[in-house]
Motif scaffolding. Structure first.
Motif, mmCIF file in Angstrom:
data_model
loop_
_atom_site.group_PDB
_atom_site.id
_atom_site.type_symbol
_atom_site.label_atom_id
_atom_site.label_comp_id
_atom_site.label_asym_id
_atom_site.label_seq_id
_atom_site.Cartn_x
_atom_site.Cartn_y
_atom_site.Cartn_z
ATOM 1 N N GLY A 1 -5.946 3.028 35.146
ATOM 2 C CA GLY A 1 -5.558 4.325 34.601
ATOM 3 C C GLY A 1 -5.070 5.318 35.639
ATOM 4 O O GLY A 1 -4.727 6.451 35.301
ATOM 5 N N LEU B 1 -9.566 7.016 28.467
ATOM 6 C CA LEU B 1 -9.872 5.842 29.283
ATOM 7 C C LEU B 1 -11.107 5.123 28.761
ATOM 8 O O LEU B 1 -11.187 3.888 28.784
ATOM 9 C CB LEU B 1 -10.062 6.275 30.739
ATOM 10 C CG LEU B 1 -10.199 5.166 31.796
ATOM 11 C CD1 LEU B 1 -9.563 5.598 33.117
ATOM 12 C CD2 LEU B 1 -11.658 4.810 32.044
ATOM 13 N N ALA C 1 -10.793 -0.307 34.268
ATOM 14 C CA ALA C 1 -10.037 0.683 33.507
ATOM 15 C C ALA C 1 -9.674 1.880 34.377
ATOM 16 O O ALA C 1 -8.559 2.419 34.289
ATOM 17 C CB ALA C 1 -10.851 1.134 32.297
#
Length: 532
Positions: A416, A391, A412
């Motif tokens: 994710g 990530l 993110a």
């Protein structure tokens, strides 16, 4: 003993009656009594011999009585005189006589204190609260004060209102000194601040409190020559602590996530996963067979022909690696896992990426179950570090100085996770922490920023105005200047005072004091001072 006047009266009666002998004796007595020196007169002070407690109690009684007398006078002001006289309502003359009688008591300190207490006790029945309520309560208490000759109930009411306002200000000022800054953080913001502390990120007083004045001051300090250097150093340290907290989720102590740090993380985490995988075997059981069959069925039913073919090819590839004992070597599993990941990341076909990701997750769950008990904890830890590393990789690649953008991290972390709306994790929390506390505070009000800039650069002319505009915070900014203000906000003692205040046991008394004491005490003091 008869007085000279009494003797003279008897003498006249004896003379009128022709009693010469008696008149002679009475004349001699009168002469003797007239020659006696006049005896001095002595006045008795009624407070002599009274204890302090007795004086206090007597003064309190006198104060209560004076308020009752004043209430009677106000009633006399509105009733017909005939009714007032029948009710024996007090007059100004009654007040003056009462004051003369009470003067010896009022000449004692304890008597005065008791009288003050007695006069303000009725004010407890006129509770304040806000400024206007407190002033109205003070005006009511002032109107109840007894009035003698030349005194005015209306004037007392006005003085009482002013005293209520002063009492309100005094209590509010004391409250601000005890707790100069009120936290403006929401409950979730306070929870994030605690997580930041737990993760080793040292927030300053402005960030911990969420106080808008403090955060504007913090922003101004970034630009002033005397404070900008230290402020930049503090900001850089906080961002390094932020980076370090991110690195810890990948098992690293780095405080800058540059190429070297990320390479070390990849080598250590990948190598650890490889070592454990190589000494363990994937157990292929009926549950795994059912799941792989479902993947193939779903691809056939819902996906296009090319996606279906690719998914089935990977399933066939895995099945070909199953040995007669129903296991797959860890090395073979690891190669297939890497191939699935690379293909999913490299495709622009969203359906294919999703299908391959789901297949990969199923195989990973099977490997997790197959790891030996002695390797299970380390395997789980490394898997989590690897997931976090993947990530962070694109964020670190975009960073020019090794600092990770809080906004980019939060985005993110949300992308994710399939359950981002329902669950949190360390990286998501760190993204929120960075966005909430580490970014430059936006000051939309140019006037506010200009005010604090002026306060910090011209302290002598604006300290008092700073108090009026920003309470103790504004006053401190005005009186201390940029360097001292900066140290106060950042020091441990300053942070504790600005965020927690002092004398915590008294902080909770501000509202009760404002409601029940500000008006009677403030108005009582001012009225007493006006009558001196």
């Amino acid at each position: 003993m008869a007085t000279p006047e009494q003797i003279m009266t008897a003498l006249r009666k004896a003379h009128d009656a022709g009693d010469a002998e008696g008149a002679k004796r009475l004349a001699q007595m009168y002469q003797e009594s007239s020659q006696q020196p006049e005896q001095p007169s002595f006045s008795v002070n009624p407070t002599d011999g009274m204890s302090t407690t007795d004086l206090l109690l007597a003064g309190t009684g006198a104060g209560l009585t004076s308020v009752a007398r004043g209430a009677g006078q106000r009633l006399r002001d509105v009733l017909p005189q005939e009714w007032s006289d029948k009710l024996s309502l007090p007059t100004e003359k009654d007040v003056e006589e009462a004051r003369k009688l009470e003067k010896p008591l009022m000449d004692t300190a304890a008597g005065k204190i008791g009288n003050f207490v007695g006069e303000i006790v009725p004010g407890l029945l006129l509770p304040g609260g806000g400024l206007l309520k407190t002033m109205a309560s003070g005006a009511g208490l002032g109107a109840l004060q007894q009035t003698g000759e030349g005194e005015s109930a209306l004037k007392n009411a006005a003085i009482g209102a002013a005293g209520g306002a002063l009492g309100y200000g005094a209590v509010a000022g004391a409250g601000r000194l005890l707790r100069p800054v009120r936290s403006e953080l929401s409950d979730s913001g306070k929870a994030l601040a605690q997580k930041a502390k737990d993760m080793g990120i040292d927030l300053d007083a402005a960030q911990l409190s969420g106080s808008k004045p403090l955060r504007i001051i913090n922003s101004v300090l970034n630009d002033l020559p005397l404070s900008s250097g230290a402020q930049q150093a503090k900001n850089e340290l906080q961002h390094k602590q932020f980076n370090s907290a991110i690195a810890k989720t990948m098992g690293s102590n780095a405080d800058l996530l540059n190429e070297a740090a990320m390479a070390e993380i990849k080598s250590r985490v990948g190598g650890g996963i490889g070592d454990i995988a190589d000494r363990n075997r994937f157990t292929f059981d009926n549950d795994m067979l059912t799941k792989l069959t479902q993947h193939s069925f779903d691809a056939q039913r819902f996906e296009t022909g090319d996606v279906q073919k690719i998914v089935n090819n990977y399933i066939d590839d895995f099945m070909s690696k199953v040995e007669p004992n129903g296991t797959v070597s860890g090395q073979a599993y690891r190669k297939l896992d890497s191939a699935l990941g690379a293909r999913a990341r490299g495709t622009t076909n969203g359906d294919l990426r999703q299908a391959l990701g789901n297949l990969r997750e199923t195989l990973r769950e099977g490997m997790d179950k197959s790891i030996s008990p002695q390797d299970a904890a380390e395997w789980s830890k490394l898997r989590g570090q690897y997931r976090n590393m993947k990530l962070i990789e694109p964020l670190a690649a975009k960073s020019v100085d090794g600092n990770i953008s809080p906004n980019a991290l939060l985005n993110a972390a949300n992308k994710g996770s399939k359950n981002a709306a329902y669950q949190s994790n360390d990286l998501k929390d760190l993204g929120k922490i960075g966005k909430e506390f580490l970014q430059e505070f936006p000051s939309s009000g140019t006037a506010q920023r200009n005010f604090y800039t002026e306060a910090l650069t011209n302290p002598l002319g604006i300290g008092a105005a700073g108090f009026l505009a920003g309470g103790p915070v504004g006053a401190l900014a005005g009186l201390l200047g940029p360097v001292a203000t900066q140290k106060l906000i950042n020091s441990n003692a300053g942070k504790k005072y600005l965020t927690e205040g002092m004398l915590k046991s008294l902080q909770g008394l501000e509202q009760p004091a404002q409601r029940y004491l500000a008006s009677p005490v403030g108005s009582g003091l001012l009225i007493n001072m006006s009558q001196q």
